[in-house]
Enzyme design. Structure first.
Site, short mmCIF file in Angstrom:
data_model
loop_
_atom_site.label_atom_id
_atom_site.label_comp_id
_atom_site.label_asym_id
_atom_site.label_seq_id
_atom_site.Cartn_x
_atom_site.Cartn_y
_atom_site.Cartn_z
N GLU A 1 -8.50 7.84 -9.59
CA GLU A 1 -9.46 8.42 -10.51
C GLU A 1 -10.56 7.44 -10.92
OE1 GLU A 1 -7.18 11.94 -12.73
OE2 GLU A 1 -6.61 9.99 -13.52
N CYS B 1 -15.96 3.59 -15.09
CA CYS B 1 -14.66 2.92 -15.17
C CYS B 1 -13.98 3.09 -13.81
CB CYS B 1 -13.85 3.57 -16.29
SG CYS B 1 -12.23 2.82 -16.48
N CYS C 1 0.20 1.09 -10.21
CA CYS C 1 0.09 -0.26 -10.78
C CYS C 1 1.47 -0.90 -10.79
CB CYS C 1 -0.45 -0.17 -12.22
SG CYS C 1 -0.97 -1.76 -12.91
N CYS D 1 2.87 -1.60 -18.17
CA CYS D 1 2.62 -1.74 -19.60
C CYS D 1 3.13 -0.46 -20.28
CB CYS D 1 1.13 -1.94 -19.87
SG CYS D 1 0.51 -3.45 -19.10
N CYS E 1 0.81 2.56 -21.25
CA CYS E 1 -0.21 2.97 -20.28
C CYS E 1 0.35 4.01 -19.32
CB CYS E 1 -0.70 1.74 -19.50
SG CYS E 1 -1.94 2.14 -18.26
N CYS F 1 -8.98 5.64 -21.94
CA CYS F 1 -8.27 4.42 -21.55
C CYS F 1 -6.78 4.69 -21.44
CB CYS F 1 -8.42 3.31 -22.59
SG CYS F 1 -10.08 2.90 -23.01
N1 SAH Z 1 -4.81 -3.77 -15.49
C1 SAH Z 1 -6.07 -4.10 -16.11
C2 SAH Z 1 -7.08 -2.99 -15.95
C3 SAH Z 1 -6.78 -1.72 -16.73
S1 SAH Z 1 -7.89 -1.67 -18.05
C4 SAH Z 1 -5.83 -4.43 -17.56
O1 SAH Z 1 -4.72 -4.25 -18.02
O2 SAH Z 1 -6.73 -4.93 -18.22
C5 SAH Z 1 -7.35 -0.35 -19.00
C6 SAH Z 1 -7.35 -0.72 -20.47
O3 SAH Z 1 -6.85 0.38 -21.24
C7 SAH Z 1 -6.44 -1.89 -20.73
O4 SAH Z 1 -6.92 -2.66 -21.79
C8 SAH Z 1 -5.19 -1.16 -21.15
O5 SAH Z 1 -4.31 -2.00 -21.80
C9 SAH Z 1 -5.74 -0.06 -22.00
N2 SAH Z 1 -4.81 1.05 -22.17
C10 SAH Z 1 -3.79 1.39 -21.37
N3 SAH Z 1 -3.16 2.49 -21.84
C11 SAH Z 1 -3.79 2.84 -22.97
C12 SAH Z 1 -3.63 3.92 -23.87
N4 SAH Z 1 -2.68 4.83 -23.70
N5 SAH Z 1 -4.48 4.00 -24.92
C13 SAH Z 1 -5.47 3.09 -25.06
N6 SAH Z 1 -5.68 2.07 -24.23
C14 SAH Z 1 -4.85 1.95 -23.19
#
Ligand code: SAH
Length: 374
Positions: free
Chosen positions: A96, A109, A116, A120, A123, A345
């Site tokens: 996406e 984005c 991945c 996390c 996420c 995000c």
């Molecule tokens: N793997 C890289 C790139 C992904 S960036 C990284 O972790 O930085 C995506 C961003 O959105 C990251 O800061 C991630 O931590 C954040 N994110 C992930 N899940 C989220 C959620 N459910 N709500 C808000 N932010 C989230």
């Protein structure tokens, strides 16, 4: 018969080699690369027939040997706030891309991987197993799809819609270093797409050993998904922290090449109710970042089906933001965008799953046949 090569995503040296291989006269090959580069990255040409300043027989050769293939658009969704999300397919896998229009900019984005490895806890992408790295053509292809759809060519036109790129889609860009590097070199190339390094941001969950290299070799702006101020908490929500601790991560930031007060590192901090959102956490955050040229980005947690967390209460986010504000960080809360189409995000996820080797081979063969001319 060989499959045609996609010209999108090749470096100038690779394009030159591919043209020579196709039988282009060595005397004119450098000029050909320049012309093609301009058609691809300034004009976004979709077919060779449009390249009217190239001789007919050269265009015929290009047609026979090469493509300008974009990923296939499976769906395009438009949020009621104007955010757009494309589900794309390439090489049998789906991923996406999200476009976020704002008054002063338009941000794309971009995903770096299908799935991945990082898991996390908050996420959505983290619940999808790692499928594979995206190729430079697939990473760049996301920008091509967006700009095709937005009518955002040529690159030199004033008022371009996609002005910024963030590597904040699916995947961990520093675990796909070479392909991300190759794609971003093309994104930032002044003779083509020409986005400045200030407008290109790579976000990492903290692959510490690659951060210095990212600064030296990619040279984009940097964002760090910090999300916690104590290792006990970060170990749980960003498990890569078990390998690289907060202190090490911040040391790498302190020496990040090119960081300065004019070019700050962004620290992302997702607001999770009762997990990392106390005022003590806010104060600790400010203290931790002391001495680093930093911006703080508080991200209200975006929910997804089955997520084990809740977003912090709005009053708590405001109080947290106030502590951060008082320490001199301006407007630190990121407005959630595209939540209604699961484009915010951390909401990205595709149905792609890792295939067994024999299925993968069959799929690649099918893709190869589909690319054959005529
Ligand atoms: N793997 C890289 C790139 C992904 S960036 C990284 O972790 O930085 C995506 C961003 O959105 C990251 O800061 C991630 O931590 C954040 N994110 C992930 N899940 C989220 C959620 N459910 N709500 C808000 N932010 C989230």
């Amino acid at each position: 018969m060989n499959a045609r090569t996609n010209l999108i995503g090749l470096s100038p040296a690779e394009m030159k080699a591919a043209l020579l291989d196709a039988g282009v006269d060595p005397k004119s090959v450098s000029m050909r690369v320049k012309q093609l580069w301009n058609w691809l990255y300034v004009h976004g040409a979709r077919d060779f027939a449009a390249m009217t300043n190239l001789a007919k027989d050269f265009r015929a050769l290009l047609e026979e040997k090469f493509t300008l293939a974009r990923p296939e658009v499976v769906t395009e969704q438009i949020s009621n706030d104007g955010t757009r999300k494309w589900l794309l397919r390439s090489g049998g896998q789906e991923f996406e891309t999200v476009y976020i229009p704002e008054s002063d900019r338009g941000t794309l984005c971009v995903s770096s991987q299908v799935g991945c490895t990082l898991n996390c806890r908050f996420c959505h992408t983290g619940t999808q197993k790692m499928v594979r790295n995206l190729t430079p053509a697939e990473i760049l292809g996301q920008l091509f799809v967006a700009r095709d759809s937005l009518g955002d060519w040529p690159s030199t036109a004033p008022g371009r819609k996609v002005t910024n790129i963030v590597m904040m889609g699916m995947g961990e860009p520093l675990y796909n270093f070479d392909n991300v590097k190759a794609a971003l070199a093309i994104v930032m190339d002044g003779d083509g797409l020409a986005l400045s390094k200030r407008r290109v941001t790579l976000s990492t969950a903290g692959v510490v050993p690659m951060i210095q290299r990212a600064g030296d070799e990619i040279g984009s702006s940097l964002a760090i998904s910090l999300h916690a101020v104590r290792d006990e908490v970060r170990d749980v929500i960003v498990p890569i922290n078990k390998k690289y601790k907060i202190a090490e991560l911040l040391d790498a930031c302190r020496t990040y090449p090119g960081a300065s007060n004019a070019r700050r590192i962004t620290f992302e901090y997702v607001m999770l109710k009762g997990v990392n959102d106390s005022l003590a956490d806010a104060k600790a955050l400010v203290k931790l970042l002391k001495g680093i040229p930093a911006k703080i980005n508080l991200i209200p947690f975006n929910p997804w089906p089955g997520a084990p967390y809740e977003c912090s209460d709005w009053e708590q986010i405001e109080k947290f933001a106030e502590v951060v504000n008082r320490a001199g960080y301006a407007s630190p809360v990121r407005t959630p965008r595209g939540r209604d189409i699961m484009a915010a995000c951390g909401q990205l996820k595709s149905e792609s799953v890792k295939l067994k080797a024999k299925d993968r081979i069959a799929e690649m063969e099918a893709a190869r046949l589909a690319q054959m001319p005529g």
